[in-house]
Design an enzyme around this catalytic site. Structure first.
Site, PDB file in Angstrom:
ATOM      1  N   TYR A 117      49.227  45.376  37.085  1.00  0.00           N
ATOM      2  CA  TYR A 117      49.234  44.095  37.798  1.00  0.00           C
ATOM      3  C   TYR A 117      50.587  43.393  37.694  1.00  0.00           C
ATOM      4  O   TYR A 117      50.695  42.252  37.250  1.00  0.00           O
ATOM      5  CB  TYR A 117      48.071  43.222  37.314  1.00  0.00           C
ATOM      6  CG  TYR A 117      46.750  43.834  37.728  1.00  0.00           C
ATOM      7  CD1 TYR A 117      46.231  43.604  38.998  1.00  0.00           C
ATOM      8  CD2 TYR A 117      46.068  44.706  36.894  1.00  0.00           C
ATOM      9  CE1 TYR A 117      45.052  44.200  39.403  1.00  0.00           C
ATOM     10  CE2 TYR A 117      44.883  45.314  37.294  1.00  0.00           C
ATOM     11  CZ  TYR A 117      44.388  45.047  38.556  1.00  0.00           C
ATOM     12  OH  TYR A 117      43.219  45.654  38.980  1.00  0.00           O
ATOM     13  N   HIS A 162      32.404  48.830  42.449  1.00  0.00           N
ATOM     14  CA  HIS A 162      33.711  49.487  42.444  1.00  0.00           C
ATOM     15  C   HIS A 162      33.505  50.964  42.108  1.00  0.00           C
ATOM     16  O   HIS A 162      32.792  51.281  41.165  1.00  0.00           O
ATOM     17  CB  HIS A 162      34.587  48.810  41.377  1.00  0.00           C
ATOM     18  CG  HIS A 162      36.004  49.238  41.408  1.00  0.00           C
ATOM     19  ND1 HIS A 162      36.432  50.437  40.909  1.00  0.00           N
ATOM     20  CD2 HIS A 162      37.105  48.619  41.884  1.00  0.00           C
ATOM     21  CE1 HIS A 162      37.733  50.537  41.071  1.00  0.00           C
ATOM     22  NE2 HIS A 162      38.177  49.456  41.667  1.00  0.00           N
ATOM     23  N   ASP A 170      45.998  46.800  45.285  1.00  0.00           N
ATOM     24  CA  ASP A 170      45.548  47.115  43.936  1.00  0.00           C
ATOM     25  C   ASP A 170      46.712  47.783  43.221  1.00  0.00           C
ATOM     26  O   ASP A 170      47.200  48.805  43.656  1.00  0.00           O
ATOM     27  CB  ASP A 170      44.363  48.079  44.054  1.00  0.00           C
ATOM     28  CG  ASP A 170      43.672  48.306  42.729  1.00  0.00           C
ATOM     29  OD1 ASP A 170      43.777  47.442  41.859  1.00  0.00           O
ATOM     30  OD2 ASP A 170      43.035  49.359  42.592  1.00  0.00           O
ATOM     31  N   HIS A 171      47.125  47.194  42.168  1.00  0.00           N
ATOM     32  CA  HIS A 171      48.229  47.721  41.343  1.00  0.00           C
ATOM     33  C   HIS A 171      49.530  47.803  42.165  1.00  0.00           C
ATOM     34  O   HIS A 171      49.505  47.835  43.382  1.00  0.00           O
ATOM     35  CB  HIS A 171      47.944  49.115  40.772  1.00  0.00           C
ATOM     36  CG  HIS A 171      46.643  49.203  40.026  1.00  0.00           C
ATOM     37  ND1 HIS A 171      46.122  50.380  39.588  1.00  0.00           N
ATOM     38  CD2 HIS A 171      45.770  48.251  39.624  1.00  0.00           C
ATOM     39  CE1 HIS A 171      44.979  50.163  38.955  1.00  0.00           C
ATOM     40  NE2 HIS A 171      44.742  48.870  38.982  1.00  0.00           N
ATOM     41  N   HIS A 216      40.150  47.493  48.318  1.00  0.00           N
ATOM     42  CA  HIS A 216      41.330  47.618  47.451  1.00  0.00           C
ATOM     43  C   HIS A 216      42.262  48.627  48.098  1.00  0.00           C
ATOM     44  O   HIS A 216      41.872  49.789  48.265  1.00  0.00           O
ATOM     45  CB  HIS A 216      40.952  48.180  46.081  1.00  0.00           C
ATOM     46  CG  HIS A 216      40.253  47.200  45.187  1.00  0.00           C
ATOM     47  ND1 HIS A 216      39.865  47.538  43.909  1.00  0.00           N
ATOM     48  CD2 HIS A 216      39.904  45.916  45.360  1.00  0.00           C
ATOM     49  CE1 HIS A 216      39.290  46.485  43.337  1.00  0.00           C
ATOM     50  NE2 HIS A 216      39.285  45.492  44.204  1.00  0.00           N
ATOM     51  N   CYS A 253      37.652  51.112  47.187  1.00  0.00           N
ATOM     52  CA  CYS A 253      38.914  51.222  46.448  1.00  0.00           C
ATOM     53  C   CYS A 253      39.553  52.555  46.809  1.00  0.00           C
ATOM     54  O   CYS A 253      39.162  53.613  46.301  1.00  0.00           O
ATOM     55  CB  CYS A 253      38.688  51.124  44.943  1.00  0.00           C
ATOM     56  SG  CYS A 253      40.244  51.329  44.043  1.00  0.00           S
TER      57      CYS A 253
HETATM   58  C1  DNO Z   1      41.535  48.195  37.431  1.00  0.00           C
HETATM   59  C2  DNO Z   1      40.416  47.830  38.269  1.00  0.00           C
HETATM   60  C3  DNO Z   1      39.060  47.920  37.628  1.00  0.00           C
HETATM   61  C4  DNO Z   1      38.070  47.107  38.424  1.00  0.00           C
HETATM   62  C5  DNO Z   1      36.704  47.057  37.843  1.00  0.00           C
HETATM   63  C6  DNO Z   1      35.745  46.352  38.761  1.00  0.00           C
HETATM   64  O1  DNO Z   1      42.616  47.884  37.738  1.00  0.00           O
HETATM   65  O2  DNO Z   1      40.445  48.507  39.459  1.00  0.00           O
HETATM   66  O3  DNO Z   1      39.116  47.461  36.341  1.00  0.00           O
HETATM   67  O4  DNO Z   1      38.498  45.797  38.480  1.00  0.00           O
HETATM   68  O5  DNO Z   1      36.251  48.338  37.589  1.00  0.00           O
HETATM   69  O6  DNO Z   1      34.584  46.076  38.074  1.00  0.00           O
END
Ligand code: DNO
Length: 391
Positions: free
Chosen positions: A365, A240, A348-349, A305, A278
């Site tokens: 989340y 990531h 993501d989020h 992501h 991401c």
């Molecule tokens: C937060 C995430 C990070 C991600 C980690 C992966 O929302 O994007 O915490 O899960 O860095 O290891």
């Protein structure tokens, strides 16, 4: 793209039943109860896998299998910890789970300074404010070299903030940066920790003398050691990116931009050594154009992501709507759908909205906010797939 969702296990208030109803196909999760550095057993993996499958879903991606700090700073027991990591990977492979997300950020995972930044419409998003972060560094941690990392104007604003910030606000800033954003993803600091600042300083001290090159070498060492296991069990590792993608608190960060990504892919040039693309993290760096990065690295991307950010003056950024901002998600979907339409993707989020606020969800989340984002992303995918079919 496979539509996946990050779910935090059997105690998550968002249930698998709910996820099935909103069109989720695959689950992204981890054995959150296993302490960092310990082996994930076949029994524990299979237990969670069977539970997920009993809802008609599949466990598509592990996020994360955490890399212990001692592997990152090359501590005395790194080889033992890497052996444990390899055993966990082998066990995942035996259970049929082949995509593993991790990160290589020292001490602190992702960073935000405000978990409830209000939009005019009454919803809220996560936010990063550079002056507040500098305040944490200079006035709360009192890091010796901190002054060098900020401009005179930023330091002036830090002093100005110091004159008016309340004790409660300081506590909240500490709780946000060290505890709330970290507790659920990073084994270093747990919710309820009584002396987070002291503990955090001890963790920072572990990296004294470790610069970008040293950290890169430690990452290479780790990747070289695990690749034979990944080859044998067909595990796609996907790191990531650092979030946000720049140096912080005197710690080296080595997955921030095009040159960094190219470096670790070439350093261990094995298709099982790949990237979690991401868009949110990468787009928070002014140096990054997500579209160029996606074109260059799609062939080594194992997990996506989708999230976007809007850059604000002074290095601040906000998590914006999935339809706008510097993530350029429509373009990314075009690139990835052409390259590999099977890739797992999670939104993501999401914003906090419509009652998400009081549910105690992990920061970012939310349920309604992520569901809205998923619907927007599904719409974008449908349009792109239609374009591709007719082109
Ligand atoms: C937060 C995430 C990070 C991600 C980690 C992966 O929302 O994007 O915490 O899960 O860095 O290891």
């Amino acid at each position: 793209m496979e539509l996946t969702w990050r779910w935090f296990g059997k105690n998550d208030k968002i249930t698998l039943d709910m996820l099935r109803q909103i069109g989720v196909e695959g689950i992204v999760t981890a054995l959150h109860d296993v302490p960092n550095g310990e082996v994930w057993t076949v029994e524990a993996i299979n237990d969670l896998k069977a539970y997920i499958e009993s809802y008609g879903l599949r466990w598509s991606v592990v996020e994360s299998l955490p890399v212990s700090e001692a592997i990152k700073y090359a501590g005395d027991d790194r080889d033992r910890l890497i052996d444990n990591y390899r055993l966990s990977l082998a066990n995942l492979g035996k259970c049929g789970i082949h995509t593993v997300c991790y990160n290589f950020m020292p001490v602190i995972d992702w960073i935000r300074t405000d978990l409830n930044h209000r939009w005019d419409d009454g919803t809220s998003s996560l936010y990063f404010d550079r002056v507040r972060f500098a305040y944490f560094d200079v006035k709360i941690l009192r890091r010796a070299e901190a002054g060098k990392d900020y401009t005179p104007e930023e330091l002036r604003q830090v002093d100005e903030l110091d004159a008016r910030i309340t004790e409660a606000e300081k506590e909240e800033l500490i709780d946000t940066i060290i505890v709330k954003t970290q507790g659920f993803v990073n084994g270093n600091i747990r919710e309820g920790e009584r002396h987070p600042v002291a503990l955090f300083k001890k963790l920072l001290a572990l990296y004294d003398g470790i610069d970008r090159n040293a950290l890169r070498e430690n990452m290479r060492y780790f990747l070289e050691a695990i690749m034979p296991t990944c080859d044998e069990y067909h595990i796609n590792m996907c790191v990531h990116p650092d979030d946000p993608p720049f140096q912080v608190l005197g710690l080296p960060r080595i997955v921030t931009d095009e040159a960094d990504i190219r470096w670790f892919l070439e350093a261990v040039n094995n298709p099982h050594n790949g990237l979690t693309f991401c868009a949110g993290s990468l787009s928070a760096g002014e140096q990054n154009d997500t579209r160029l990065l996606a074109k260059e690295f799609a062939h080594r991307t194992h997990f996506i992501h989708l999230r976007s950010t809007a850059a604000m003056p002074g290095g601040n950024f906000i998590e914006s709507s999935h339809l706008t901002g510097r993530g350029h998600l429509i373009d990314l979907i075009r690139i990835f759908e052409q390259q590999n339409p099977q890739l797992p993707m999670r939104v993501d989020h999401g914003r906090m909205m419509l009652g998400d606020e009081d549910k105690g969800y992990n920061p970012g989340y939310s349920f309604h906010g992520r569901m809205l984002a998923l619907a927007q992303v599904e719409g974008m995918i449908a349009v792109v797939d239609d374009e591709l079919k007719n082109s």
